[in-house]
Motif scaffolding. Sequence first.
Motif, mmCIF file in Angstrom:
data_model
loop_
_atom_site.group_PDB
_atom_site.id
_atom_site.type_symbol
_atom_site.label_atom_id
_atom_site.label_comp_id
_atom_site.label_asym_id
_atom_site.label_seq_id
_atom_site.Cartn_x
_atom_site.Cartn_y
_atom_site.Cartn_z
ATOM 1 N N CYS A 147 -11.596 -1.736 9.495
ATOM 2 C CA CYS A 147 -10.693 -0.812 8.798
ATOM 3 C C CYS A 147 -11.535 0.202 8.035
ATOM 4 O O CYS A 147 -12.414 -0.184 7.258
ATOM 5 C CB CYS A 147 -9.813 -1.606 7.832
ATOM 6 S SG CYS A 147 -9.167 -0.600 6.485
ATOM 7 N N HIS A 148 -11.242 1.474 8.216
ATOM 8 C CA HIS A 148 -12.064 2.525 7.593
ATOM 9 C C HIS A 148 -11.928 2.525 6.070
ATOM 10 O O HIS A 148 -12.823 2.967 5.374
ATOM 11 C CB HIS A 148 -11.693 3.891 8.168
ATOM 12 C CG HIS A 148 -10.363 4.421 7.720
ATOM 13 N ND1 HIS A 148 -9.173 3.812 8.057
ATOM 14 C CD2 HIS A 148 -10.032 5.476 6.944
ATOM 15 C CE1 HIS A 148 -8.176 4.493 7.503
ATOM 16 N NE2 HIS A 148 -8.678 5.497 6.814
ATOM 17 N N VAL A 149 -10.817 2.010 5.550
ATOM 18 C CA VAL A 149 -10.623 1.993 4.088
ATOM 19 C C VAL A 149 -11.467 0.874 3.468
ATOM 20 O O VAL A 149 -12.247 1.103 2.528
ATOM 21 C CB VAL A 149 -9.128 1.764 3.736
ATOM 22 C CG1 VAL A 149 -8.925 1.716 2.227
ATOM 23 C CG2 VAL A 149 -8.261 2.838 4.372
ATOM 24 N N HIS A 150 -11.342 -0.317 4.002
ATOM 25 C CA HIS A 150 -12.025 -1.474 3.399
ATOM 26 C C HIS A 150 -13.538 -1.450 3.610
ATOM 27 O O HIS A 150 -14.272 -2.072 2.860
ATOM 28 C CB HIS A 150 -11.416 -2.775 3.928
ATOM 29 C CG HIS A 150 -10.058 -3.036 3.337
ATOM 30 N ND1 HIS A 150 -8.915 -2.519 3.885
ATOM 31 C CD2 HIS A 150 -9.692 -3.690 2.216
ATOM 32 C CE1 HIS A 150 -7.886 -2.863 3.135
ATOM 33 N NE2 HIS A 150 -8.321 -3.576 2.119
ATOM 34 N N TYR A 156 0.811 -1.212 0.000
ATOM 35 C CA TYR A 156 0.000 0.000 0.000
ATOM 36 C C TYR A 156 0.851 1.273 0.000
ATOM 37 O O TYR A 156 0.316 2.382 0.058
ATOM 38 C CB TYR A 156 -0.919 0.053 1.231
ATOM 39 C CG TYR A 156 -1.962 -1.042 1.357
ATOM 40 C CD1 TYR A 156 -2.341 -1.813 0.271
ATOM 41 C CD2 TYR A 156 -2.597 -1.279 2.573
ATOM 42 C CE1 TYR A 156 -3.303 -2.809 0.405
ATOM 43 C CE2 TYR A 156 -3.564 -2.263 2.703
ATOM 44 C CZ TYR A 156 -3.905 -3.028 1.627
ATOM 45 O OH TYR A 156 -4.860 -3.996 1.767
ATOM 46 N N CYS A 171 -5.269 4.346 1.930
ATOM 47 C CA CYS A 171 -5.073 4.401 3.379
ATOM 48 C C CYS A 171 -4.231 5.640 3.682
ATOM 49 O O CYS A 171 -3.050 5.701 3.342
ATOM 50 C CB CYS A 171 -4.379 3.134 3.862
ATOM 51 S SG CYS A 171 -3.963 3.206 5.608
ATOM 52 N N ASN A 194 -2.886 -6.660 12.636
ATOM 53 C CA ASN A 194 -3.194 -5.225 12.713
ATOM 54 C C ASN A 194 -3.640 -4.870 14.126
ATOM 55 O O ASN A 194 -4.789 -4.519 14.386
ATOM 56 C CB ASN A 194 -4.313 -4.850 11.729
ATOM 57 C CG ASN A 194 -3.939 -5.095 10.286
ATOM 58 O OD1 ASN A 194 -3.369 -6.124 9.961
ATOM 59 N ND2 ASN A 194 -4.273 -4.166 9.417
ATOM 60 N N VAL A 202 2.851 0.683 8.223
ATOM 61 C CA VAL A 202 2.259 1.385 9.365
ATOM 62 C C VAL A 202 2.875 0.889 10.674
ATOM 63 O O VAL A 202 3.643 -0.075 10.691
ATOM 64 C CB VAL A 202 0.713 1.271 9.354
ATOM 65 C CG1 VAL A 202 0.131 2.110 8.229
ATOM 66 C CG2 VAL A 202 0.256 -0.156 9.264
ATOM 67 N N GLU A 253 -10.996 -7.808 4.661
ATOM 68 C CA GLU A 253 -11.408 -6.718 5.556
ATOM 69 C C GLU A 253 -12.625 -5.972 5.006
ATOM 70 O O GLU A 253 -13.190 -5.115 5.692
ATOM 71 C CB GLU A 253 -10.257 -5.724 5.762
ATOM 72 C CG GLU A 253 -9.133 -6.260 6.624
ATOM 73 C CD GLU A 253 -7.948 -5.315 6.693
ATOM 74 O OE1 GLU A 253 -8.118 -4.112 6.477
ATOM 75 O OE2 GLU A 253 -6.834 -5.801 6.946
ATOM 76 N N CYS A 286 -3.092 2.896 12.225
ATOM 77 C CA CYS A 286 -4.023 1.975 11.551
ATOM 78 C C CYS A 286 -5.355 2.054 12.295
ATOM 79 O O CYS A 286 -5.400 1.819 13.506
ATOM 80 C CB CYS A 286 -3.457 0.557 11.599
ATOM 81 S SG CYS A 286 -4.615 -0.726 11.088
ATOM 82 N N SER A 287 -6.423 2.393 11.574
ATOM 83 C CA SER A 287 -7.722 2.558 12.237
ATOM 84 C C SER A 287 -8.202 1.234 12.832
ATOM 85 O O SER A 287 -8.901 1.213 13.842
ATOM 86 C CB SER A 287 -8.759 3.099 11.243
ATOM 87 O OG SER A 287 -8.919 2.230 10.153
ATOM 88 N N LEU A 288 -7.812 0.143 12.204
ATOM 89 C CA LEU A 288 -8.208 -1.175 12.720
ATOM 90 C C LEU A 288 -7.507 -1.470 14.048
ATOM 91 O O LEU A 288 -8.153 -1.895 15.017
ATOM 92 C CB LEU A 288 -7.872 -2.229 11.648
ATOM 93 C CG LEU A 288 -8.210 -3.675 11.941
ATOM 94 C CD1 LEU A 288 -9.651 -3.842 12.388
ATOM 95 C CD2 LEU A 288 -7.933 -4.522 10.702
ATOM 96 N N TYR A 343 -3.017 6.637 6.343
ATOM 97 C CA TYR A 343 -1.860 6.342 7.211
ATOM 98 C C TYR A 343 -0.692 5.820 6.381
ATOM 99 O O TYR A 343 0.447 6.257 6.542
ATOM 100 C CB TYR A 343 -2.234 5.294 8.261
ATOM 101 C CG TYR A 343 -3.312 5.725 9.215
ATOM 102 C CD1 TYR A 343 -3.081 6.741 10.134
ATOM 103 C CD2 TYR A 343 -4.554 5.111 9.209
ATOM 104 C CE1 TYR A 343 -4.058 7.134 11.020
ATOM 105 C CE2 TYR A 343 -5.552 5.497 10.093
ATOM 106 C CZ TYR A 343 -5.297 6.503 10.998
ATOM 107 O OH TYR A 343 -6.269 6.895 11.868
ATOM 108 N N MET A 344 -0.985 4.859 5.506
ATOM 109 C CA MET A 344 0.084 4.294 4.667
ATOM 110 C C MET A 344 0.729 5.386 3.821
ATOM 111 O O MET A 344 1.930 5.386 3.596
ATOM 112 C CB MET A 344 -0.502 3.219 3.739
ATOM 113 C CG MET A 344 -0.810 1.913 4.435
ATOM 114 S SD MET A 344 0.694 0.927 4.574
ATOM 115 C CE MET A 344 0.036 -0.566 5.328
#
Length: 321
Positions: free
Chosen positions: A179-182, A33, A273, A121, A68, A207, A93-95, A275-276
């Motif tokens: 996870c907010h992305v998935h 990512y 992501c 994660n 991350v 995810e 990582c939001s997760l 964060y990534m």
Amino acid sequence: MSVNNSMKTEKQLIEAINLLRKQKDALILAHFYQEDAIQEIADYVGDSLALAQWASKAQNEIIVMCGVHFMGETAKILSPDKKVLIPDRNAGCSLADSCPADEFEDLIAKYPEHIVISYVNTTAAVKALTDIVVTSSNAKQIVDSLPQKEKIIFGPDRNLGNYINGITGRNMMLWDGACHVHEQFSLIKILELIKQNPDALLLAHPECKKYILEVADHVGSTSSILKFATNSENEKFIIATEAGILHELRKQNPDKIFIAAPPEDATCACNECSYMKLNTLEKLYLCLKNEEPEITVDENIRIKAVKSIERMLEISAQYGL
Ligand code: 13P
Ligand code: SF4
């Protein structure tokens, strides 16, 4: 080489990174990512399992984890004598954030007869409360390796946990994290894309929400998506995971077509992501130059956490993963 950060072009940054990595004996690891330029300069690019495996075997003085924070922590836990750096300390990582260690500990205390499985994660503190860590590349095999009667707590990803329950016939108790992305991918827009591209296969990361996984032709980790697309005779794919993976997919399959699955909110790059993407080539250069930000893990936590990660690596090796 003289170094003036604000003046550096991408070419100069690459040269400076290449010089520093040699001088300092640094291994650069990157997740799929990461931005393209970081993937290109890394010694190895892989999924969470591969990053942990490379970190555990590293012979270098320094490991730079372009990923991350939990990936850097995992590397430090496995290789405590190495200096582990991350280009941006805020790459979280939001997760992992959805599972605070004290709350997870309270749940575990209520079910002492349960074995605890945690997705990679997670923070080091959560791993220290865990019996076996898993990634999306080995979660099925690790759950299958346990006796059917075993009671299991699985955290923190509810979508991955639910998916693993379905394919293993288990009834693991799930932590309610995500996870907010998935979770952003839009079913309606994906179905529309499939209608417009009836020859495309949908490949999704576990995810993603259940309704996305139910319409996917293949569900797997980033490396599994890459392997599936590369080995498939199909020529078109819709990819429901973070968009960074498209770089390696296109590199390995220049004649195939890859379409990023759309998120609900078309006005933002929600399938990236954030964060990534905090890590940049310039921050990678600066972290090699200054040898910080450095990842540290409290030794009492590390000693507990390493057992759960090593158990994962042992079982993965038994399955040839
Ligand atoms: P992989 O282990 O499949 O690369 O996934 C890591 C991750 O953070 C997914 O969001
Ligand atoms: Fe965490 Fe999601 Fe980013 Fe993966 S994509 S690192 S799970 S926030």
